[in-house]
Design a protein around this motif. Structure first.
Motif, mmCIF file in Angstrom:
data_model
loop_
_atom_site.group_PDB
_atom_site.id
_atom_site.type_symbol
_atom_site.label_atom_id
_atom_site.label_comp_id
_atom_site.label_asym_id
_atom_site.label_seq_id
_atom_site.Cartn_x
_atom_site.Cartn_y
_atom_site.Cartn_z
ATOM 1 N N GLU A 136 0.849 -1.187 0.000
ATOM 2 C CA GLU A 136 0.000 0.000 0.000
ATOM 3 C C GLU A 136 0.884 1.235 0.000
ATOM 4 O OE1 GLU A 136 -2.278 0.883 3.592
ATOM 5 O OE2 GLU A 136 -2.402 2.922 2.801
ATOM 6 N N PHE A 137 0.655 2.106 -0.960
ATOM 7 C CA PHE A 137 1.445 3.339 -0.983
ATOM 8 C C PHE A 137 0.698 4.459 -1.694
ATOM 9 C CE2 PHE A 137 3.371 2.924 -5.369
ATOM 10 C CZ PHE A 137 2.942 1.648 -5.657
ATOM 11 N N VAL A 138 1.252 5.636 -1.617
ATOM 12 C CA VAL A 138 0.674 6.905 -2.060
ATOM 13 C C VAL A 138 -0.533 7.244 -1.179
ATOM 14 C CG1 VAL A 138 -0.192 8.371 -3.876
ATOM 15 C CG2 VAL A 138 1.517 6.631 -4.419
ATOM 16 N N SER A 139 -1.665 6.546 -1.444
ATOM 17 C CA SER A 139 -2.845 6.703 -0.573
ATOM 18 C C SER A 139 -3.160 8.147 -0.218
ATOM 19 C CB SER A 139 -2.676 5.877 0.728
ATOM 20 O OG SER A 139 -2.646 4.514 0.420
ATOM 21 N N ALA A 140 -2.916 9.054 -1.155
ATOM 22 C CA ALA A 140 -3.245 10.458 -0.913
ATOM 23 C C ALA A 140 -4.714 10.690 -1.242
ATOM 24 C CB ALA A 140 -2.368 11.362 -1.781
ATOM 25 N N GLY A 188 7.479 2.951 -3.280
ATOM 26 C CA GLY A 188 6.523 1.852 -3.215
ATOM 27 C C GLY A 188 6.561 0.989 -4.462
ATOM 28 N N ASP A 189 6.635 1.643 -5.600
ATOM 29 C CA ASP A 189 6.653 0.886 -6.851
ATOM 30 C C ASP A 189 7.933 0.066 -6.976
ATOM 31 O OD1 ASP A 189 5.429 0.316 -9.508
ATOM 32 O OD2 ASP A 189 7.304 1.229 -10.205
ATOM 33 N N ALA A 190 9.058 0.635 -6.572
ATOM 34 C CA ALA A 190 10.326 -0.096 -6.660
ATOM 35 C C ALA A 190 10.324 -1.286 -5.700
ATOM 36 C CB ALA A 190 11.499 0.835 -6.361
ATOM 37 N N VAL A 211 7.120 0.696 6.166
ATOM 38 C CA VAL A 211 8.328 1.393 5.730
ATOM 39 C C VAL A 211 8.063 2.888 5.882
ATOM 40 C CG1 VAL A 211 9.875 1.893 3.795
ATOM 41 C CG2 VAL A 211 8.920 -0.405 4.070
ATOM 42 N N ILE A 212 8.814 3.511 6.764
ATOM 43 C CA ILE A 212 8.652 4.947 6.977
ATOM 44 C C ILE A 212 9.730 5.674 6.183
ATOM 45 C CG2 ILE A 212 8.773 6.801 8.676
ATOM 46 C CD1 ILE A 212 6.389 5.134 9.217
#
Length: 552
Positions: free
Chosen positions: A126-130, A147-149, A362-363
């Motif tokens: 899960e990433f971006v989530s803006a 996140g994509d990498a 992952v922060i």
RNA sequence: GCCCUCGUAGCUCAGGGGAUAGAGCACAGGAUUCCUAAUCCUGGAGUCGCAGGUUCGAUUCCUGCCGGGGGCACCA
């Protein structure tokens, strides 16, 4: 791959030594085989003797001598073994061992570096989530690329990856967005308006209002609900975000709407479940979650006295759904400003009977943007931020991706726009890509001169004996283990550093030795070396989502 | 006050229980009759924030302190 081979032999010696009574099994799995930092210390070194001696209360040098004795049987792999320093055993490989990596690389091709260590484990990244309240800022850009990498690394190591974007189009933020849009709409119609105190001030809101006017005229001026404004803004902004992500080469498998959790009763169900377990209580008109039961300093409100849930509650419900959907591992990429939400959500997960160890967060630290040598302070509301789109206009996706991955997530990332834009020819990404272009060019030149690589099996790879060639072979041999470790650690920056080093080795080699020469056998061997390099560089670039152009 | 994170060369950053701590940029000088000079070669540069502890060995692990950043809401 070579290291693993040697490690096996040393493990074998360890077992032999226990049978012979040299030592016990106390040090099993504790010693390591690593690459020494300095030339002259062998291809590999092991701290075997020091570790075993520590456990057995022996002298490291004596244990080292015993290991050397046992290793003597392995002359097929080892040319020479030495004891050095405090008790290191330095291993020098037989000639020809390093050359054997070439057939492996060239046969594997695109698959070189891939593995199945993930065993088809289902991973949700899960990433971006803006929330769709404005264009993606540079900070989002870092997260998107990171996140994509990470997703690419996990895919390359045999995980089944889902890329997910979690958003909310129903909260207070979105209401303010709608009100901001309405204010601009009325303003541009020349009508009286009140701009929300904490409204969104960006130019993009004015653009959306203008679009509404051209589509609807002044038909919305009397509308009391904020809905039509909110929906229009959301639609335009989401399209914009997706367009930005597409420019970065990022595509999500799923968009998960927080609102659906409410519609499906999943939020209420979390409260009910926690209440049944006695982990929830009412106080001061609010509903509290007993986070103190999970080692936290104070309990947390999950439903405000107004009846509105706090962000924690749907976050917990969302994570439970991740578990219910059958994921074995959940990786969340968060900005450091969201760090405080992590313990709450993990406590919720645990309270609901799921294993929080399956969630890895992952922060990443902030991006510090430098423009004209000055730090740009960014705020979404005030809209004085640089968007990913603007960045892409200036530097393009390859440079943006590479830059965002040049630092580990824990480090703050300084993005110097002057450097990234004006001196783009000096960017490290071009350095690596140029290596690939050179390799392609060499192949073309060879073809033009009628020199072909010929059959791999017939190539005289033993002719590759220069120091630079051995450096290159060693570097490439590390790649599969590097990809594995980068994937497991969720650290794509390791790939970036590897590529820079490999490219440096190659450029240096290129300047010192000619690939194509009168010596046809040597030329062919070197062409195979170049082919392997091309494969490794391209595979590495693919892992971080950067293109590998053949001409520059 | 508490929690997380970072502190390594002039700058931006890697590394990490071991043997002489690395790279890029910047600075100075040099290399192209020959596969792309977006390249290469040479040079200087460091008490790895400070102090203790664990260890045969700490820049790396532990504790404390100092400094930068982030977080400690009935905001997300």
């Amino acid at each position: 791959m070579i290291r693993a081979r040697l490690k096996k032999r040393i493990d074998h010696c360890f077992a032999q030594g226990t049978e012979l009574g040299y030592w016990t099994e106390a040090a099993a799995g504790l010693y390591a085989v690593e690459e020494p930092k300095h030339a002259g210390q062998g291809d590999y070194a092991t701290n075997f003797a020091m570790v075993v001696a520590g456990k057995e209360k022996k002298k490291p040098r004596e244990v080292a001598a015993q290991l050397v004795e046992l290793l003597a049987a392995h002359t097929d792999l080892l040319a020479r073994v030495e004891v050095a320093g405090p008790g290191f055993v330095n291993c020098f490989l037989q000639e020809g061992v390093w050359q054997s990596v070439l057939p492996e690389i060239c046969t594997a091709g695109d698959a070189f570096g891939k593995s199945d260590i993930g065993r088809e484990k289902k991973v949700l990244v899960e990433f971006v989530s803006a929330n769709p309240t404005g264009p993606l800022s540079v900070g989002h850009g870092r997260q998107a690329v990171l996140g994509d990498a990470i997703a690419r690394l996990l895919e390359a190591t045999g995980h089944l990856v889902t890329r997910e974007y979690y958003y909310n189009d129903a909260g207070r933020q979105m209401r303010v967005l709608g009100e901001s849009t309405r204010a601009r709409y009325l303003e541009q119609l020349g009508l009286p308006f009140t701009f929300p105190e904490d409204g969104y001030q960006g130019q993009y809101i004015r653009d959306i209002a203008q679009e509404l006017i051209s589509e609807q005229g002044d038909r919305l001026k009397e509308v009391a609900e904020v809905a039509p404004f909110k929906e229009k803004a959301e639609q335009v902004i989401f399209a914009d975000i997706n367009n930005t992500l597409a420019r970065l080469g990022i595509r999500f498998d799923n968009y998960y709407n927080e609102h659906s959790l409410y519609e499906n009763g999943l939020v209420d169900d979390v409260i009910a479940t926690l209440r049944a377990k006695g982990l929830v209580y009412d106080k001061d008109g609010a509903v509290w979650f007993k986070t103190t039961e999970f080692g936290m300093e104070q309990d947390r409100v999950i439903v405000k006295s107004t009846g509105e849930p706090t962000y924690r509650l749907p976050d917990i419900a969302y994570h439970r759904e991740k578990f219910r959907r059958g994921y074995d591992w959940m990786v969340n990429i968060f900005g450091s400003d969201h760090i405080a939400t992590v313990p709450d959500v993990l406590a919720g997960v645990k309270a609901l009977g799921y294993d929080p160890a399956k969630v890895t967060v992952v922060i990443h630290q902030f991006v510090t943007l430098l423009r004209d040598g000055q730090q740009v302070k960014m705020s979404t509301r005030k809209a004085n931020f640089v968007t990913v789109d603007e960045l892409l206009d200036e530097v393009g996706p390859d440079v943006a991706r590479f830059f965002f991955l040049m630092r580990k997530a824990d480090s703050q990332l300084e993005f110097d726009l002057a450097l990234a834009t004006q001196q783009s020819q000096e960017n490290p990404v071009f350095y690596v890509q140029y290596g690939n272009a050179r390799l392609a060019s060499i192949a073309k030149q060879a073809a033009a001169k009628g020199i072909t690589r010929g059959e791999l099996a017939e190539a005289l790879l033993a002719r590759l004996t220069t120091e630079e060639e051995l450096h290159l072979l060693k570097a490439m041999a590390v790649f599969p283990a590097l990809v594995e470790s980068a994937a497991v650690a969720l650290e794509p920056h390791r790939i970036v550093f590897f590529l820079q080093e490999l490219a440096a080795h190659f450029h240096s080699y290129y300047n010192k030795h000619r690939v194509i020469s009168e010596d046809v056998d040597l030329s062919r061997a070197r062409l195979w070396l170049c082919e392997a390099l091309r494969i490794v560089i391209r595979n590495g670039l693919t892992l971080i989502g950067v293109s590998a152009p053949e001409t520059m």
